[in-house]
Structures are given as structure tokens and as C-alpha cells.
Design a protein around this motif. Structure first.
Motif, short mmCIF file in Angstrom:
data_model
loop_
_atom_site.label_atom_id
_atom_site.label_comp_id
_atom_site.label_asym_id
_atom_site.label_seq_id
_atom_site.Cartn_x
_atom_site.Cartn_y
_atom_site.Cartn_z
N ILE A 88 -4.08 -1.83 -5.85
CA ILE A 88 -4.20 -0.44 -5.39
C ILE A 88 -5.36 -0.37 -4.40
O ILE A 88 -6.47 -0.80 -4.70
N ASN A 140 0.81 -1.21 0.00
CA ASN A 140 0.00 0.00 0.00
C ASN A 140 0.85 1.26 0.00
O ASN A 140 0.31 2.36 -0.11
N THR A 141 2.17 1.14 0.12
CA THR A 141 3.02 2.32 0.18
C THR A 141 3.87 2.49 -1.07
O THR A 141 4.76 3.32 -1.10
N ARG A 162 4.67 1.29 -8.92
CA ARG A 162 3.55 0.47 -9.38
C ARG A 162 3.55 0.30 -10.89
O ARG A 162 3.14 -0.74 -11.40
N GLN A 190 -7.65 7.43 -4.40
CA GLN A 190 -6.62 8.47 -4.40
C GLN A 190 -5.32 7.93 -5.01
O GLN A 190 -4.64 8.64 -5.76
N THR A 191 -4.98 6.71 -4.70
CA THR A 191 -3.77 6.10 -5.26
C THR A 191 -3.94 5.87 -6.75
O THR A 191 -3.01 6.09 -7.53
N THR A 233 4.95 3.83 -4.59
CA THR A 233 4.70 5.07 -5.33
C THR A 233 4.11 4.72 -6.69
O THR A 233 4.24 3.59 -7.16
N PRO A 234 3.48 5.69 -7.35
CA PRO A 234 2.99 5.44 -8.70
C PRO A 234 4.11 4.95 -9.63
O PRO A 234 3.90 4.04 -10.43
N ALA A 266 -3.36 9.14 -8.45
CA ALA A 266 -1.94 9.46 -8.50
C ALA A 266 -1.25 8.66 -9.60
O ALA A 266 -0.39 9.19 -10.33
N CYS A 267 -1.65 7.41 -9.76
CA CYS A 267 -1.07 6.56 -10.81
C CYS A 267 -1.47 7.05 -12.20
O CYS A 267 -0.66 7.05 -13.12
#
Length: 69
Positions: A33, A10-11, A17, A37-38, A13-14, A41-42
Motif C-alpha cells: 500500500i 497502486n490502483t 487488496r 489514504q489507501t 481497490t480495498p 480506505a482498506c
């Protein structure tokens, strides 16, 4: 006992990922994901860097699934 919301997955970064070259691994990074919100960001990262349509579709699908929960 660990909390699934605080796992290392879960931590990411885009950039982390969306970096894998292997499509199966990339897809796995997207389906894990944890929140919209994540995903956003991706999407922003993907639009700014590689803008790959299949990846953007997978991200949109993940956002839809998270919103449906």
C-alpha cells in the motif's frame, strides 16, 4: 520507464487488496500500500465487511511505517 506511483499495484481497490484467501498474498497486498489514504480506505472496507483483527493490525502497522517515512 514506468513511474512506480502509477503502477497497477497502486490502483487496487480495498476489496481487491483484502480479498486473497492466502495469508502470504494478503500480507503482500497490504505491505505494498503506497500511502496512508489507501490504508484508511482498506481499514474502512475491512471494518464494514469482515472485521478481521489480524488484518486490521497489519493495516495499522503499514500506516505507522508510512507515517515514519
Amino acid at each position: 520507464m514506468s513511474n512506480p506511483e502509477s503502477d497497477d499495484a497502486n490502483t487496487l481497490t480495498p476489496e481487491q487488496r483484502l480479498a486473497p484467501e492466502n495469508l502470504d498474498l494478503l500480507r503482500a497486498c497490504i505491505v505494498t500500500i503506497p500511502n496512508v489514504q489507501t490504508v484508511q480506505a482498506c481499514v474502512a472496507y475491512e471494518n464494514a465487511h469482515q472485521n478481521r483483527e489480524p488484518i486490521l493490525r497489519w493495516l495499522a502497522q503499514q500506516a505507522a511505517e508510512l507515517r515514519a517515512k
